[in-house]
Design a protein around this motif. Structure first.
Motif, short mmCIF file in Angstrom:
data_model
loop_
_atom_site.label_atom_id
_atom_site.label_comp_id
_atom_site.label_asym_id
_atom_site.label_seq_id
_atom_site.Cartn_x
_atom_site.Cartn_y
_atom_site.Cartn_z
N LEU A 46 37.95 -9.03 33.32
CA LEU A 46 36.63 -9.27 32.73
C LEU A 46 36.17 -10.70 32.91
CD1 LEU A 46 37.02 -7.30 29.36
CD2 LEU A 46 36.03 -6.50 31.52
N GLU A 47 37.04 -11.53 33.49
CA GLU A 47 36.74 -12.95 33.70
C GLU A 47 36.37 -13.65 32.39
OE1 GLU A 47 35.06 -13.85 37.95
OE2 GLU A 47 33.85 -12.24 37.07
N ILE A 48 37.20 -13.41 31.39
CA ILE A 48 36.97 -14.04 30.09
C ILE A 48 38.26 -14.63 29.55
CG2 ILE A 48 35.02 -12.55 29.47
CD1 ILE A 48 36.93 -10.93 27.71
N LEU A 49 38.09 -15.57 28.62
CA LEU A 49 39.18 -16.15 27.86
C LEU A 49 38.92 -15.85 26.39
CD1 LEU A 49 41.67 -18.11 27.61
CD2 LEU A 49 39.99 -19.95 27.33
N VAL A 50 39.94 -15.34 25.70
CA VAL A 50 39.81 -15.01 24.27
C VAL A 50 40.64 -16.02 23.49
CG1 VAL A 50 40.01 -13.22 22.52
CG2 VAL A 50 39.64 -12.57 24.91
N SER A 51 40.07 -16.57 22.44
CA SER A 51 40.79 -17.54 21.61
C SER A 51 40.79 -17.08 20.16
CB SER A 51 40.16 -18.94 21.72
OG SER A 51 38.80 -18.92 21.31
N GLY A 52 41.91 -17.33 19.49
CA GLY A 52 42.03 -17.05 18.06
C GLY A 52 42.34 -18.33 17.33
N SER A 53 41.91 -18.43 16.08
CA SER A 53 41.98 -19.73 15.40
C SER A 53 42.31 -19.59 13.92
CB SER A 53 40.64 -20.44 15.56
OG SER A 53 40.52 -21.56 14.71
N ARG A 59 36.97 -15.80 19.52
CA ARG A 59 35.84 -16.21 20.35
C ARG A 59 36.09 -15.82 21.80
NH1 ARG A 59 32.71 -21.21 17.61
NH2 ARG A 59 33.18 -20.62 15.45
N ILE A 60 35.03 -15.36 22.45
CA ILE A 60 35.10 -14.92 23.84
C ILE A 60 34.37 -15.94 24.71
CG2 ILE A 60 34.72 -12.98 25.40
CD1 ILE A 60 36.33 -12.20 22.94
N TRP A 61 35.06 -16.39 25.78
CA TRP A 61 34.53 -17.45 26.64
C TRP A 61 34.40 -16.95 28.08
CZ3 TRP A 61 33.25 -21.68 23.79
CH2 TRP A 61 33.88 -21.82 22.54
N ASP A 62 33.36 -17.41 28.73
CA ASP A 62 33.10 -17.03 30.13
C ASP A 62 33.92 -17.94 31.05
OD1 ASP A 62 32.10 -16.11 32.48
OD2 ASP A 62 30.02 -16.72 32.12
N LEU A 63 34.74 -17.31 31.90
CA LEU A 63 35.55 -18.09 32.85
C LEU A 63 34.83 -18.31 34.18
CD1 LEU A 63 39.21 -16.85 32.31
CD2 LEU A 63 38.11 -18.97 31.53
N ARG A 64 33.66 -17.79 34.34
CA ARG A 64 32.89 -18.05 35.55
C ARG A 64 32.06 -19.31 35.32
NH1 ARG A 64 29.27 -13.32 37.00
NH2 ARG A 64 28.52 -13.82 34.91
N ALA A 116 27.34 -9.22 33.39
CA ALA A 116 28.35 -10.19 32.94
C ALA A 116 27.76 -11.31 32.11
CB ALA A 116 29.12 -10.76 34.14
N SER A 117 26.54 -11.15 31.63
CA SER A 117 25.91 -12.21 30.86
C SER A 117 26.37 -12.22 29.41
CB SER A 117 24.38 -12.09 30.92
OG SER A 117 23.98 -10.83 30.37
N THR A 118 26.78 -11.07 28.92
CA THR A 118 27.24 -10.97 27.54
C THR A 118 28.52 -10.14 27.46
OG1 THR A 118 25.89 -9.00 27.13
CG2 THR A 118 24.91 -11.16 26.60
N CYS A 119 29.17 -10.22 26.32
CA CYS A 119 30.39 -9.45 26.07
C CYS A 119 30.29 -8.88 24.67
CB CYS A 119 31.61 -10.34 26.21
SG CYS A 119 33.17 -9.46 26.19
#
Length: 296
Positions: A46-53, A59-64, A116-119
């Motif tokens: 999905l070309e994304i990075l997921v972070s937990g805090s 939070r979902i981040w765009d890797l492109r 791929a503009s949103t998730c």
């Protein structure tokens, strides 16, 4: 190749590693959360990075991304009431799993739009079979594995979610790793305090899980178990000689293990008893000493 690092603060820092040139180029430095970043998960499909805090959000981040630019935030998911400790993803079911410090595991549907503009991420459900914090999650084709400070590892089966398999330990379980070997065999490695436990989970859910080995691996708690694959892979399984187990610990050490080293239970050394010293008194002197003690 990229490295995705969560600092013990609020940032996500990305480096591009070039092993041959031995360089580590800074690609991105992103202020990601308002509290500690606890876990990161890359979903390459999905070309994304997921972070937990610790701020209780995912939070979902765009890797492109453009080089040197902060990551673009795609989505913020709330729902946990305690810090998010770990993440896992099932690409077949398109499900994201998150575990928190209260023992809750949430199940999310994760989809990225065609452009791929949103998730989009929506809650599908949750379970709380652990009494305390979830330290690690591993997703497999048949279900989800979770490790907890409540001294258990639980296998949550997709086929029968109401009948989880619970593997008890004497101490909190910090980390787990699964290894498919041969055609249908599966090994589970768990890190609990200083020990690596090795289990045969090939028939989990049908037969009792067998403990194959218990190894004193470090002088302080193990905090991560990784698997280094080298050699060839066939039918989604590895030959034991082509695999090295890597462990890290609070003792500051990284250690490598061959599977053969972990399969045989390590005997617990028997306590050493020093032989009693022979008396230096004669029999008459011993008799006189006994009479004196009795007279007291």
């Amino acid at each position: 190749m990229g490295y995705y690092g969560g600092l013990p603060f609020r940032q996500v820092v990305l480096f591009r590693l070039k092993y041959r040139a031995q360089t580590k180029e800074l690609v991105s430095d992103t202020d990601a959360h308002i509290d500690f970043v606890k876990c990161l998960l890359v979903i390459s499909s999905l070309e994304i990075l997921v972070s937990g805090s610790s701020d209780k959000t995912i939070r979902i981040w765009d890797l492109r991304f453009q080089s040197k630019a902060p990551l673009r935030l795609l989505h913020v998911a709330s729902g946990h009431t305690r810090p998010v400790e770990c993440l896992a993803y099932d690409p077949q079911r398109e499900e994201l799993y998150s575990g928190d410090s209260m023992g809750r595991i949430k199940i999310w549907k994760l989809e990225r739009d065609e452009d791929a503009s949103t998730c989009r991420i929506t809650v599908l459900g949750e379970n709380q079979r652990h009494r305390t914090g979830v330290n690690e999650l591993v997703s497999t084709r048949d279900g989800l594995w979770s490790a907890s400070t409540d001294c258990t590892v639980i296998f949550h089966r997709h086929a029968s979610p109401e009948q989880p398999v619970i593997i008890k330990h004497e101490h909190p379980v910090k980390c787990i790793s699964l290894l498919p070997v041969q055609e249908s065999d599966m090994l589970l490695f768990t890190g609990s305090q200083e020990k690596i436990h090795t289990f045969d989970v090939s028939t989990v859910g049908h037969e009792e899980v067998e403990l194959l080995g218990q190894t004193e691996a470090h002088s302080l708690d193990i905090n991560s178990i990784g698997i280094w694959y080298h050699g060839s892979q066939s039918t989604h399984a590895y030959r034991q000689q082509d695999v090295t187990i890597i462990t890290s610990s609070l003792d500051g050490m990284l250690r490598k293990w061959k599977i053969d080293q972990l399969l045989s239970p390590q005997p617990v050394p028997a306590p050493s008893h020093k032989p009693l010293k022979q008396s230096i008194l004669t029999r008459d002197e011993e008799r006189e000493l006994e009479e004196l003690l009795e007279s007291d």
